[in-house]
Structure formats: structure tokens, C-alpha cells
Motif scaffolding. Structure first.
Motif, PDB file in Angstrom:
ATOM      1  N   ASN A   1      36.891  47.696  35.250  1.00 42.82           N
ATOM      2  CA  ASN A   1      37.992  47.059  34.929  1.00 42.82           C
ATOM      3  C   ASN A   1      38.998  47.997  34.489  1.00 42.82           C
ATOM      4  OD1 ASN A   1      40.063  45.192  34.470  1.00 42.82           O
ATOM      5  ND2 ASN A   1      38.850  43.723  33.244  1.00 42.82           N
TER       6      ASN A   1
ATOM      7  N   PHE B   1      44.529  50.213  29.580  1.00 47.36           N
ATOM      8  CA  PHE B   1      45.334  49.460  28.344  1.00 47.36           C
ATOM      9  C   PHE B   1      44.772  49.674  27.177  1.00 47.36           C
ATOM     10  CE2 PHE B   1      45.975  45.524  26.006  1.00 47.36           C
ATOM     11  CZ  PHE B   1      47.334  45.435  25.895  1.00 47.36           C
TER      12      PHE B   1
ATOM     13  N   TYR C   1      52.824  37.946  34.058  1.00 42.63           N
ATOM     14  CA  TYR C   1      53.349  38.706  32.707  1.00 42.63           C
ATOM     15  C   TYR C   1      52.699  40.158  32.825  1.00 42.63           C
ATOM     16  CZ  TYR C   1      56.017  34.786  31.078  1.00 42.63           C
ATOM     17  OH  TYR C   1      57.220  33.821  31.152  1.00 42.63           O
TER      18      TYR C   1
ATOM     19  N   SER D   1      54.453  43.432  31.709  1.00 45.65           N
ATOM     20  CA  SER D   1      55.314  43.095  30.606  1.00 45.65           C
ATOM     21  C   SER D   1      54.994  43.545  29.122  1.00 45.65           C
ATOM     22  CB  SER D   1      55.796  41.558  30.669  1.00 45.65           C
ATOM     23  OG  SER D   1      54.878  40.733  30.100  1.00 45.65           O
TER      24      SER D   1
END
Ligand SMILES: CC(C)(COP(=O)(O)OP(=O)(O)OC[C@H]1O[C@@H](n2cnc3c(N)ncnc32)[C@H](O)[C@@H]1OP(=O)(O)O)[C@@H](O)C(=O)NCCC(=O)NCCS
Length: 165
Positions: A127, A133, A94, A97
Motif C-alpha cells: 500500500n 503518507f 478527496y 486534498s
């Protein structure tokens, strides 16, 4: 996007949550403080007990749990404007998504409803996907936490990020 929903993970999902935690610790060790061995030592009953604590939120594809995050509002009078999130994990199929976005939007909304004014998290300095994100949601890098974690004895640094709500 409509099919993804955000809600607290209850102990009914102990087995599914355990599978996701093991996948996360195995495939994304930079994203977890707990080792795979420590994860594996927590059986379904132990996972159910942790979930009964009420601090784990999930994102669901219809009824299937596809990701989870810890949400810990501070309790003390002088720190109750703050809350910590993490670990934050979505199963690999996912990635890319809307699942992670739905989960982050959900936890930010819950924190606002709880009256929090600041969300906080730590992320490994390498990371880069998670960092991109978080920054998309407006999290700001405040500090580098040196030697925050040792993976197999190797020292690693974290960034400390905050989001003003
Ligand atoms: C962190 C996580 C939840 C993000 O969910 P996701 O579905 O992968 O996120 P998205 O695809 O929406 O966004 C990732 C961003 O990283 C970018 N990206 C993708 N691969 C990348 C890479 N190898 N390096 C840097 N950036 C990368 C994407 O383009 C996107 O950036 P954008 O918003 O500027 O377009 C998910 O990747 C995950 O569960 N990772 C493993 C666990 C983990 O590390 N959690 C964080 C612990 S602190």
C-alpha cells in the motif's frame, strides 16, 4: 484547508459512515481487515452502535463526512502509553486534498492530549500511497508482520509502524 475539520464521528452519522466503509472495502481492500460482505452485513443500526463506542474519528468538509479513522488508546496500566490507529480512510475524491492531513494531525493531537507516547498502525506492504503518507508524518517502520491478513485466501504481509509522540 480551513474548511476541513476533525472530530469524533457520532451515531448521527451512522448512514454516512456506512457508505464510506462500503466504498473503502470495495475500492481499497488492502486498507481494511473487514471484507465487503462483513461490512455490508452491518446495517445502519449496527453502525450506530459501533459509533457509540466512541472510537471512530472523522474528517469533515464543512458538515460532510469525507474520511474516518479508528483511534484506540490502550487501557491497561502497563500499555496505556500506546494507542492504535486504523482503519484510516479518505474518500477517493478527496485524495491529494488536505483532508487526510487534517485527520492525521487531529488524531496525533488528540493522542498527545490523552498523554499517549506512541501511536501504532499496520499497513499492507504494497500500500505504497498510504506508506508514503504515514512516513511523511514521521511514522517509522519497525517490523514486517508476515501472513497478517489473507485476502480471498491469499496471504499478505503488513508493516508495523510506530510514531513516538
Ligand atoms: C492513505 C490515504 C488516507 C492518504 O491520503 P491522500 O490524500 O491520498 O494522501 P496524500 O495525497 O496527502 O499523500 C499520499 C502520498 O503518496 C504519494 N503517492 C500518490 N500515489 C502514489 C502511488 N501510487 N504510489 C506511491 N505513492 C503515491 C503522494 O505523492 C504522497 O506522497 P508525498 O507525501 O511524498 O507527496 C488515502 O490515500 C486513502 O484513504 N487510501 C485508501 C485507504 C487506505 O489504503 N488506507 C490506509 C490503510 S492502512
Amino acid at each position: 484547508m480551513k474548511k476541513f475539520t476533525y472530530r469524533t464521528v457520532t451515531s448521527d452519522y451512522a448512514s454516512d459512515w456506512r457508505v464510506l466503509r462500503l466504498e473503502g472495502a470495495r475500492d481499497f481492500p488492502l486498507g481494511f481487515l473487514v471484507t465487503l460482505e462483513e461490512m455490508a452485513a452491518a446495517d445502519i443500526a449496527r453502525c450506530g452502535d459501533i459509533l457509540k463506542g466512541g472510537h471512530i474519528r472523522g474528517v469533515y468538509d464543512v458538515e460532510k463526512l469525507v474520511g474516518f479513522c479508528g483511534y484506540r488508546p490502550q487501557q491497561l496500566e502497563q500499555t496505556k502509553h500506546r494507542g492504535e490507529i486504523g482503519p484510516f480512510f479518505v474518500t477517493q475524491k478527496y485524495h491529494g486534498s488536505p483532508a487526510a492531513m487534517v485527520m492525521m494531525t487531529g488524531v496525533i493531537g488528540e493522542a498527545r492530549e490523552d498523554g499517549l507516547e506512541q501511536l501504532e498502525l499496520f499497513v499492507d506492504t504494497e500500500n505504497s500511497r498510504a506508506i508514503a503518507f504515514y512516513e511523511r508524518f514521521g511514522f517509522e517502520r519497525i517490523a514486517t508482520h508476515r501472513d497478517g491478513v489473507r485476502i480471498a485466501g491469499n496471504s499478505r504481509d503488513d508493516f508495523f509502524y510506530t510514531l513516538r509522540l
